[in-house]
Design an enzyme around this catalytic site. Structure first.
Site, mmCIF file in Angstrom:
data_model
loop_
_atom_site.group_PDB
_atom_site.id
_atom_site.type_symbol
_atom_site.label_atom_id
_atom_site.label_comp_id
_atom_site.label_asym_id
_atom_site.label_seq_id
_atom_site.Cartn_x
_atom_site.Cartn_y
_atom_site.Cartn_z
ATOM 1 N N ASP A 1 0.835 -1.193 -0.069
ATOM 2 C CA ASP A 1 -0.079 0.163 0.002
ATOM 3 C C ASP A 1 0.836 1.246 -0.005
ATOM 4 O O ASP A 1 0.663 2.255 0.689
ATOM 5 C CB ASP A 1 -0.979 -0.104 1.293
ATOM 6 C CG ASP A 1 -2.192 1.057 1.214
ATOM 7 O OD1 ASP A 1 -2.746 1.372 2.130
ATOM 8 O OD2 ASP A 1 -1.968 1.741 0.054
ATOM 9 N N GLY A 27 -1.136 7.299 5.103
ATOM 10 C CA GLY A 27 -0.288 6.726 3.970
ATOM 11 C C GLY A 27 1.059 6.561 4.368
ATOM 12 O O GLY A 27 1.520 7.851 4.915
HETATM 13 N N1 LIG Z 1 -4.020 3.645 2.604
HETATM 14 C C1 LIG Z 1 -3.463 4.923 2.870
HETATM 15 O O1 LIG Z 1 -3.314 5.179 3.994
HETATM 16 N N2 LIG Z 1 -3.463 5.808 1.892
HETATM 17 C C2 LIG Z 1 -3.955 5.754 0.481
HETATM 18 C C3 LIG Z 1 -5.294 5.771 0.150
HETATM 19 C C4 LIG Z 1 -6.266 5.612 1.457
HETATM 20 O O2 LIG Z 1 -6.443 6.519 2.089
HETATM 21 O O3 LIG Z 1 -6.996 4.462 1.570
HETATM 22 C C5 LIG Z 1 -3.530 6.789 -0.508
HETATM 23 O O4 LIG Z 1 -3.757 6.917 -1.649
HETATM 24 O O5 LIG Z 1 -2.646 7.690 0.149
#
Ligand SMILES: NC(=O)N[C@@H](CC(=O)O)C(=O)O
EC number: 3.5.2.3
Length: 423
Positions: A305, A324
């Site tokens: 991710d 993220g």
């Molecule tokens: N997984 C995350 O913490 N961030 C992701 C997408 C999201 O916010 O689900 C992003 O695109 O920054």
């Protein structure tokens, strides 16, 4: 080119031994345990003390193109992937504009080919603009090269709409990669609901908001026959629910990421926004459940991710900072350090969940060293000890909670289609 005298590990065939590997015209020509492949004018790379394995594959990254290039772009993202030992990454559609139409898919695939780095695979949006009101033209997306569809970051709340989306995706044999979160319950929280959130005075994200939608989406997968892949599993009960759904024969696969077995919500203390992601870090019990889920196969693969953000975005107060963290250049080492060295997983099992399984889940080429397969290969030093320096990342995203951590295991060469893209 000949890779000489490395420990060849191929989970797809069960090979694990010292030997040579010969590459010819971008494909794997021969693997010879015990070595001895004649040089015959080939380039040679000595891999003594290194592991030679199928190129790592990350089926859940955010490359931020189109429209968010200040966070990451194809050059930095695909270069970061290669530096992390990845030969293929699948990128999510929550960009600006959203990847919801064929021209955007074609443009990304065409421009990625010009970059020296990992291969790209594109994940399209389930709905136009990811607004979850009108289905995207999934047939066009697939024809343009999309290999799956997802609602990541803009998760579908309406079960009826999700049913339609899954029926349509199933017809096209497109997996649905779902971010399972009931936002009427998570309701704008910013970290795991629990003791630490209370101490910090931050609004919590209750685990149940995610768990209930894993169950919902799993039932819809059984109803529609659509292959559901559960993104970023973070709680022990999600693992239980996935185990239950699989026992019912649901067409469900699932992933977790390194932060979910390495960190708990205590990492948010001091309002550390580099420990903020969605789903959020949970508790030690959940960390242990991720390891059990990976060991027994309830969790099918590891995905990072990878969610790069600009430094100034993460410099905001905790509730305002984006969710993220960086994932690509620390994932292999976090697996070796916290899963292999403590004997939770064998090295072959870790490689399987970072290469062979992701390829299988999305039906991608790679994930194997079988002769005549594409020569996507990772060579890494399983014993190299290093300290994480975010500023040294190839990625534009320096937003990692692992800065300063001493890890074991480091990629030394990444080969895509027989070409060395990182060394
Ligand atoms: N997984 C995350 O913490 N961030 C992701 C997408 C999201 O916010 O689900 C992003 O695109 O920054």
């Amino acid at each position: 080119m000949i890779l000489r005298n490395g420990r060849v590990i191929d989970p797809s065939s069960g090979i694990d031994g010292i030997g040579d590997l010969r590459i010819e015209d971008g494909r794997i020509a021969e693997v010879r345990l015990g070595g001895g492949i004649p040089t015959d004018g080939h380039f040679e790379r000595d891999c003594t003390g290194k592991v030679i394995c199928p190129g790592l594959i990350d089926i859940h990254v955010h490359l931020r193109e189109p429209g968010q290039e200040y966070k990451e772009d194809l050059a930095s993202g695909l270069g970061s992937a290669a530096a992390g030992g990845f030969t293929t990454v699948a990128c999510m559609p929550n960009t600006t504009p959203v990847i919801d139409s064929a021209p955007i898919v074609r443009d990304l695939i065409a421009r990625a080919k010009l970059e020296k780095g990992a291969r790209i695979q594109v994940i399209g949006a389930l709905s136009k603009g990811m607004k979850n009101t009108e289905l995207a033209e999934m047939g066009d997306l697939k024809a343009a090269g999309a290999i799956a569809v997802s609602d990541d970051a803009y998760q579908v709340q309406d079960a009826g709409f999700m049913r339609k989306a899954m029926e349509y995706a199933a017809m096209l044999d497109l997996p649905v990669l779902a971010h399972c979160e009931n936002t009427s319950l998570s309701d704008g929280g910013v970290m795991n609901e629990g003791y630490t959130a209370s101490v910090l005075g931050l609004k919590g994200l209750p685990r149940e908001a995610y768990e209930m939608d894993v169950m919902r989406n799993g039932l819809l997968a059984m109803m529609t026959g659509c292959h559901l892949h559960v993104l970023h599993v973070s709680t022990a009960r999600e693992v239980e629910i996935i185990r239950f759904l699989k026992s019912l024969g649901a067409p469900v696969t699932a992933e977790t990421g390194p932060h979910y077995w390495c960190l708990t919500d205590e990492a948010c203390k001091g309002y550390n926004t580099n420990a903020k992601m969605n789903p959020p870090l949970r508790t030690q019990t959940d960390c242990e459940a991720m390891i059990v889920g990976l060991k027994d196969g309830t969790l099918d693969c590891i995905a990072t991710d990878h969610a790069p953000h600009a430094a100034y975005e993460k410099a905001q107060e905790f509730p305002l900072a984006p969710f993220g963290i960086h994932g690509l250049e620390t994932s292999l080492a976090l697996g070796i350090t916290y899963l292999v060295k403590p004997n939770h997983l064998s090295l072959a099992a870790l490689i399987g969940q970072m290469s062979t399984a992701p390829a299988r889940i999305l039906g991608l080429p790679g994930g194997t060293l079988e002769p005549d397969s594409v020569a996507d290969i990772t060579v890494f030093d399983p014993d190299a000890e290093w300290v994480v320096e975010p500023e040294a990342f190839v990625s534009k995203g320096k937003n990692t909670p692992f800065g300063g951590w001493k890890l074991t295991g480091k990629p030394v060469m990444t080969i895509v289609g027989g070409e060395v893209v990182f060394s």
